[in-house]
Scaffold this motif. Structure first.
Motif, PDB file in Angstrom:
ATOM      1  N   HIS A 103       0.657  -1.469  -0.188  1.00 12.91           N
ATOM      2  CA  HIS A 103       0.114  -0.277   0.010  1.00 12.91           C
ATOM      3  C   HIS A 103       0.932   1.305   0.122  1.00 12.91           C
ATOM      4  O   HIS A 103       0.886   2.129  -0.607  1.00 12.91           O
ATOM      5  CB  HIS A 103      -0.916   0.108   1.273  1.00 12.91           C
TER       6      HIS A 103
ATOM      7  N   ILE B 133       0.425   4.326  -2.465  1.00 16.46           N
ATOM      8  CA  ILE B 133       0.038   5.419  -2.282  1.00 16.46           C
ATOM      9  C   ILE B 133       1.141   6.487  -2.620  1.00 16.46           C
ATOM     10  O   ILE B 133       0.683   7.548  -3.091  1.00 16.46           O
ATOM     11  CB  ILE B 133      -0.120   5.584  -1.037  1.00 16.46           C
TER      12      ILE B 133
ATOM     13  N   GLY C  58      -6.838  -0.404   5.209  1.00 18.20           N
ATOM     14  CA  GLY C  58      -6.258   0.300   5.285  1.00 18.20           C
ATOM     15  C   GLY C  58      -5.115   1.530   5.467  1.00 18.20           C
ATOM     16  O   GLY C  58      -4.580   2.466   4.683  1.00 18.20           O
TER      17      GLY C  58
ATOM     18  N   ASP D 140      -2.288   1.699   6.754  1.00 19.36           N
ATOM     19  CA  ASP D 140      -1.285   1.455   5.786  1.00 19.36           C
ATOM     20  C   ASP D 140      -1.507   2.710   5.112  1.00 19.36           C
ATOM     21  O   ASP D 140      -0.078   3.219   4.535  1.00 19.36           O
ATOM     22  CB  ASP D 140      -1.163   0.043   5.343  1.00 19.36           C
ATOM     23  N   ALA D 141      -2.042   3.889   4.801  1.00 19.87           N
ATOM     24  CA  ALA D 141      -1.794   5.109   4.128  1.00 19.87           C
ATOM     25  C   ALA D 141      -1.440   5.932   5.248  1.00 19.87           C
ATOM     26  O   ALA D 141      -0.845   6.533   4.906  1.00 19.87           O
ATOM     27  CB  ALA D 141      -3.312   5.509   3.905  1.00 19.87           C
TER      28      ALA D 141
ATOM     29  N   LYS E  39      -8.008   7.443   2.347  1.00 18.78           N
ATOM     30  CA  LYS E  39      -8.113   6.932   1.465  1.00 18.78           C
ATOM     31  C   LYS E  39      -9.563   6.543   1.987  1.00 18.78           C
ATOM     32  O   LYS E  39     -10.408   5.914   1.502  1.00 18.78           O
ATOM     33  CB  LYS E  39      -6.767   5.915   2.570  1.00 18.78           C
TER      34      LYS E  39
ATOM     35  N   SER F 272      -8.899  -0.503  -1.249  1.00 15.56           N
ATOM     36  CA  SER F 272      -7.715  -1.043   0.068  1.00 15.56           C
ATOM     37  C   SER F 272      -7.007   0.376   0.239  1.00 15.56           C
ATOM     38  O   SER F 272      -5.892   0.544   0.975  1.00 15.56           O
ATOM     39  CB  SER F 272      -7.614  -2.017  -0.007  1.00 15.56           C
ATOM     40  N   CYS F 273      -6.101   0.583  -0.977  1.00 15.10           N
ATOM     41  CA  CYS F 273      -4.925   1.817  -1.010  1.00 15.10           C
ATOM     42  C   CYS F 273      -5.035   3.164  -1.782  1.00 15.10           C
ATOM     43  O   CYS F 273      -4.359   3.511  -2.791  1.00 15.10           O
ATOM     44  CB  CYS F 273      -3.594   1.152  -1.162  1.00 15.10           C
TER      45      CYS F 273
END
Ligand code: TA6
Length: 306
Positions: free
Chosen positions: A42, A46, A246, A249-250, A279, A285-286
């Motif tokens: 991710h 991004i 996500g 993760d972002a 996000k 998810s990303c």
């Protein structure tokens, strides 16, 4: 260069229901999406959407469904170089999202790596990662012991790379013990590490003593961080949430964008919030959208935590 190292990537199959998931009923799908999974992937996706920050996604991938994984990498124009595991498939995560909110994540265990596979990853690191590169490492695949993970961390530190880990449980404990440069535990992970009823920022401080630029992610309540012995919480404005899958993760992606651009910790956290609050407004998810940033930035609140 930023290297995102995903030992156990995933292909996310995201399903939005017409109603809420109900047992013994045919639950109708309203929309479905396919996206990347497995955390450090991710970060690369991004960073590509942010632009201007060279990065390479690496890790292990299952040979049998490599084409589908690459098709998603290509959607994000990602620079990637994965080590193929013969006769295996990259795992799938199924994310089911209720129409009234709330989601379920159902994830396969994923790749089983051999000692030979691990040696290929260690060689890749020795041959490619240079001083001042940034390495973002995710949760190991099956076959990676905790001590293998510790060896991987130490190998990256020997290369004098900036080491960031987006991991949990025993791997988070190792990352903190090894005093890497960045970890982002959430409140639950901190409470698991330090049971008891002392305030979260005091528990968090024990992590900061080993990882000074750690961040504690607080979901929609933002992020807790430490600057010169003071604790601050950055809180994003309320936004229209489509999916929080996500989001953490972002945040890591935005933070790493800040590290790569030489920002101080407050600005790294700010970029983490921009990416995570964007996000959640999107279905997959990303996916982020830089058009979301102005509202988030103008309504971001930062206060000291006493
Ligand atoms: O954090 C979101 C996510 O990466 C999803 O995209 C899904 O792939 C899942 O988490 C995988 O989690 P794991 O901890 O098994 O790598």
């Amino acid at each position: 260069m930023i290297y995102t190292i995903t030992p156990n990537p995933a292909i996310d199959r995201i399903v939005y229901l017409e109603g809420d998931l109900t047992p013994e009923k045919n639950n109708i799908i309203r929309e479905k999406y396919v996206d990347l999974g497995g955390k450090p992937t991710h970060v690369s996706a991004i960073l590509e959407q942010l632009g201007g920050t060279p990065n390479k996604a690496t890790g292990f991938s299952g040979e049998l469904n490599k084409a589908e994984l690459v098709s998603i990498f290509d959607k994000y124009h990602m620079n990637h170089e994965f080590i193929d595991i013969p006769d295996q498939r990259t795992r799938e995560s199924i994310i089911v999202i209720n129409s009234s909110g709330g989601s379920y994540m159902i994830t396969e265990r994923g790749l089983k790596v051999s000692d030979n596979d691990k040696e290929k990853m260690y060689s890749y690191i020795k041959e490619n990662i240079r001083p001042d590169d940034i390495a973002v490492v995710g949760k190991p695949a099956q076959g990676f012991s905790v001590e293998d993970f510790r060896y991987l961390i130490r190998l990256l530190k020997e290369q004098n790379a900036y080491v960031a880990c987006d991991v949990a449980e025993e791997y988070l404990h190792v990352a903190i013990e090894e005093k890497i440069d960045f970890v982002k535990p959430n409140k639950h992970e901190i409470n698991d590490l330090f049971p008891g009823d002392e305030p979260i920022h005091q528990k968090f401080n024990r992590i900061c003593e080993k990882v000074p630029n750690a961040v504690c992610s607080l979901g929609s309540e933002g992020a807790l961080y430490k600057v010169e012995n003071r604790f601050y919480q950055a809180v994003p404005p309320e936004v229209n949430v489509q999916s929080d899958t996500g989001a953490g993760d972002a945040f890591v992606a935005g933070y790493i964008y800040g590290v790569a651009n030489g920002f101080d910790i407050s600005d790294r956290v700010r970029w983490g919030i921009l990416c995570s609050a964007s996000k959640v407004q999107h279905y997959s998810s990303c996916q982020i959208n830089k058009d979301d940033f102005e509202f988030i930035e103008n309504n971001l609140k930062i206060h000291e935590v006493i």
